[in-house]
Write an enzyme that holds these catalytic residues in place. Structure first.
Site, PDB file in Angstrom:
ATOM      1  N   TYR A  34     -54.279  -1.757  -7.598  1.00 22.86           N
ATOM      2  CA  TYR A  34     -54.591  -2.833  -8.548  1.00 22.86           C
ATOM      3  C   TYR A  34     -54.133  -4.190  -7.992  1.00 22.86           C
ATOM      4  O   TYR A  34     -54.871  -5.183  -8.044  1.00 22.86           O
ATOM      5  CB  TYR A  34     -53.889  -2.543  -9.883  1.00 22.86           C
ATOM      6  CG  TYR A  34     -53.979  -3.651 -10.902  1.00 22.86           C
ATOM      7  CD1 TYR A  34     -55.089  -3.762 -11.735  1.00 22.86           C
ATOM      8  CD2 TYR A  34     -52.946  -4.583 -11.049  1.00 22.86           C
ATOM      9  CE1 TYR A  34     -55.172  -4.782 -12.685  1.00 22.86           C
ATOM     10  CE2 TYR A  34     -53.020  -5.599 -11.987  1.00 22.86           C
ATOM     11  CZ  TYR A  34     -54.129  -5.692 -12.811  1.00 22.86           C
ATOM     12  OH  TYR A  34     -54.210  -6.698 -13.737  1.00 22.86           O
ATOM     13  N   SER A  47     -53.819 -11.802 -11.316  1.00 26.47           N
ATOM     14  CA  SER A  47     -52.595 -11.201 -11.865  1.00 26.47           C
ATOM     15  C   SER A  47     -51.429 -11.602 -10.975  1.00 26.47           C
ATOM     16  O   SER A  47     -51.603 -11.782  -9.759  1.00 26.47           O
ATOM     17  CB  SER A  47     -52.703  -9.675 -11.880  1.00 26.47           C
ATOM     18  OG  SER A  47     -51.456  -9.091 -12.209  1.00 26.47           O
TER      19      SER A  47
HETATM   20  P1  NAP Z   1     -58.038  -5.044 -22.005  1.00 31.10           P
HETATM   21  O1  NAP Z   1     -57.323  -5.411 -23.245  1.00 31.10           O
HETATM   22  O2  NAP Z   1     -58.023  -3.642 -21.533  1.00 31.10           O
HETATM   23  O3  NAP Z   1     -59.552  -5.556 -22.127  1.00 31.10           O
HETATM   24  C1  NAP Z   1     -60.412  -5.350 -21.050  1.00 31.10           C
HETATM   25  C2  NAP Z   1     -61.744  -6.006 -21.317  1.00 31.10           C
HETATM   26  O4  NAP Z   1     -62.542  -5.851 -20.131  1.00 31.10           O
HETATM   27  C3  NAP Z   1     -62.508  -5.369 -22.451  1.00 31.10           C
HETATM   28  O5  NAP Z   1     -63.280  -6.358 -23.071  1.00 31.10           O
HETATM   29  C4  NAP Z   1     -63.401  -4.358 -21.731  1.00 31.10           C
HETATM   30  O6  NAP Z   1     -64.596  -4.053 -22.434  1.00 31.10           O
HETATM   31  C5  NAP Z   1     -63.729  -5.137 -20.468  1.00 31.10           C
HETATM   32  N1  NAP Z   1     -64.127  -4.300 -19.335  1.00 31.10           N
HETATM   33  C6  NAP Z   1     -63.440  -3.287 -18.753  1.00 31.10           C
HETATM   34  N2  NAP Z   1     -64.151  -2.769 -17.742  1.00 31.10           N
HETATM   35  C7  NAP Z   1     -65.308  -3.460 -17.692  1.00 31.10           C
HETATM   36  C8  NAP Z   1     -66.462  -3.384 -16.883  1.00 31.10           C
HETATM   37  N3  NAP Z   1     -66.578  -2.484 -15.895  1.00 31.10           N
HETATM   38  N4  NAP Z   1     -67.470  -4.248 -17.115  1.00 31.10           N
HETATM   39  C9  NAP Z   1     -67.395  -5.163 -18.109  1.00 31.10           C
HETATM   40  N5  NAP Z   1     -66.327  -5.287 -18.917  1.00 31.10           N
HETATM   41  C10 NAP Z   1     -65.308  -4.434 -18.712  1.00 31.10           C
HETATM   42  O7  NAP Z   1     -57.496  -5.895 -20.747  1.00 31.10           O
HETATM   43  P2  NAP Z   1     -56.622  -7.236 -20.682  1.00 31.10           P
HETATM   44  O8  NAP Z   1     -55.195  -6.861 -20.627  1.00 31.10           O
HETATM   45  O9  NAP Z   1     -57.084  -8.225 -21.688  1.00 31.10           O
HETATM   46  O10 NAP Z   1     -56.998  -7.728 -19.229  1.00 31.10           O
HETATM   47  C11 NAP Z   1     -57.942  -8.784 -18.984  1.00 31.10           C
HETATM   48  C12 NAP Z   1     -57.773  -9.226 -17.532  1.00 31.10           C
HETATM   49  O11 NAP Z   1     -56.433  -9.700 -17.331  1.00 31.10           O
HETATM   50  C13 NAP Z   1     -57.984  -8.100 -16.511  1.00 31.10           C
HETATM   51  O12 NAP Z   1     -58.657  -8.604 -15.387  1.00 31.10           O
HETATM   52  C14 NAP Z   1     -56.558  -7.705 -16.145  1.00 31.10           C
HETATM   53  O13 NAP Z   1     -56.487  -7.127 -14.868  1.00 31.10           O
HETATM   54  C15 NAP Z   1     -55.871  -9.049 -16.216  1.00 31.10           C
HETATM   55  N6  NAP Z   1     -54.424  -8.957 -16.398  1.00 31.10           N
HETATM   56  C16 NAP Z   1     -53.890  -8.354 -17.495  1.00 31.10           C
HETATM   57  C17 NAP Z   1     -52.506  -8.277 -17.626  1.00 31.10           C
HETATM   58  C18 NAP Z   1     -51.840  -7.643 -18.815  1.00 31.10           C
HETATM   59  O14 NAP Z   1     -50.607  -7.422 -18.766  1.00 31.10           O
HETATM   60  N7  NAP Z   1     -52.538  -7.347 -19.882  1.00 31.10           N
HETATM   61  C19 NAP Z   1     -51.687  -8.808 -16.615  1.00 31.10           C
HETATM   62  C20 NAP Z   1     -52.275  -9.404 -15.508  1.00 31.10           C
HETATM   63  C21 NAP Z   1     -53.644  -9.478 -15.408  1.00 31.10           C
HETATM   64  P3  NAP Z   1     -64.749  -2.639 -23.256  1.00 31.10           P
HETATM   65  O15 NAP Z   1     -63.809  -2.715 -24.411  1.00 31.10           O
HETATM   66  O16 NAP Z   1     -66.168  -2.603 -23.681  1.00 31.10           O
HETATM   67  O17 NAP Z   1     -64.375  -1.565 -22.282  1.00 31.10           O
END
Ligand code: NAP
Length: 249
Positions: free
Chosen positions: A158, A144
């Site tokens: 985080y 991130s």
């Molecule tokens: P999201 O929409 O909340 O999706 C999270 C995904 O991770 C879901 O498939 C969830 O599965 C899975 N997950 C959560 N906890 C888990 C665990 N303990 N074991 C296995 N799977 C797990 O999140 P996102 O925004 O796409 O984020 C994806 C990545 O990008 C993360 O690492 C996040 O930190 C990073 N990121 C996101 C942003 C942003 O603005 N969105 C910015 C920077 C970085 P379930 O549905 O089954 O819970």
């Protein structure tokens, strides 16, 4: 030609979902990991299969070592030897200053985002490393921009959990490069996914978008493009890179 098999943690929703679908369209067989929402994972698998691709849904909590080992075994047994791994699963929790954070909260964030990510990469290296009998491969971690911004007054825990991913990526690019594995990371900025709702801040995108040089949040597909490029042979000499996809933030 070696079959391309990739495991995407958190591949069921948000950024991971886009990565899984895009990787499939580039010829990868995809292990779609999730931890609770089987419906979302099944939908991604069905979409991949409808497009002529190969995929399985794999339930595992990345912060649990036994789950992780079983997940890697299942993907290898059902799809074939792993040649790619995307460490995307991650969580965030409600905004808070450090002075108000409990140790339980910090433990939860670091368990999933950092320890879980390290255990998963260890399993990927054990299976892909040439010295371990693997075929070599590619690892892409999803970090991130918070790792370099620090996320003051919001989520310094985080941010720290993601800074560790950057350090791991840099170290392992040197440790695993000689073993046939490239290791890179993508650092998304503000991306429109449900992570903000889960963190109790559904208005985050609307509130913060104007502060981004490009004037908007990014889409999961815009992050997936970078990840899938890093997975591909087009990035064959890219190792140890931290690629920001943050609109200039
Ligand atoms: P999201 O929409 O909340 O999706 C999270 C995904 O991770 C879901 O498939 C969830 O599965 C899975 N997950 C959560 N906890 C888990 C665990 N303990 N074991 C296995 N799977 C797990 O999140 P996102 O925004 O796409 O984020 C994806 C990545 O990008 C993360 O690492 C996040 O930190 C990073 N990121 C996101 C942003 C942003 O603005 N969105 C910015 C920077 C970085 P379930 O549905 O089954 O819970």
């Amino acid at each position: 030609m070696t079959k391309k098999v990739v495991l995407v943690t958190g591949g069921s929703r948000g950024i991971g979902r886009s990565i899984a679908l895009m990787a499939s369209s580039e010829g990868w067989a995809v292990g779609v990991n999730y931890t609770s929402d089987s419906k979302a994972a099944d939908e991604v698998v069905a979409k991949i299969k409808a497009g002529g691709g190969e995929a399985i849904a794999v339930k595992a909590d990345v912060s649990k070592e036994t789950d992780v080992i079983a997940m890697f075994d299942e993907v290898t047994n059902k799809l074939g030897a792993l040649t790619g791994y995307v460490g995307n699963a991650g969580i965030n929790l409600p905004r808070s200053n450090l002075v108000d954070m409990t140790a339980e909260r910090m433990t939860r964030i670091f368990s999933v985002n950092t320890i879980g990510a390290y255990i998963c990469v260890r399993e990927a290296a054990r299976r892909m490393g040439v010295s371990q009998g693997g075929k070599g491969g590619v690892i892409v971690n999803v970090s991130s921009v918070a790792a370099r911004m620090g996320s003051p007054n919001e989520y310094v825990d985080y941010a720290g959990s993601k800074a560790a991913i950057d350090a791991m990526t840099l170290g392992l690019s040197k440790e695993l490069g000689p073993d046939g594995i490239r290791v890179n990371a993508v650092r998304p900025g503000l991306i429109e996914t449900e992570i903000h709702i889960a963190a109790g801040d559904p208005d985050r995108v609307a509130r913060s978008a104007s502060a981004i040089p490009l004037g908007r949040a990014g889409s999961p597909d815009e992050v997936a493009q970078a990840v899938v490029w890093l997975l591909s042979d087009k990035a064959s000499y890219v190792n140890g890179a931290l690629v920001d996809v943050g609109g200039g933030r």
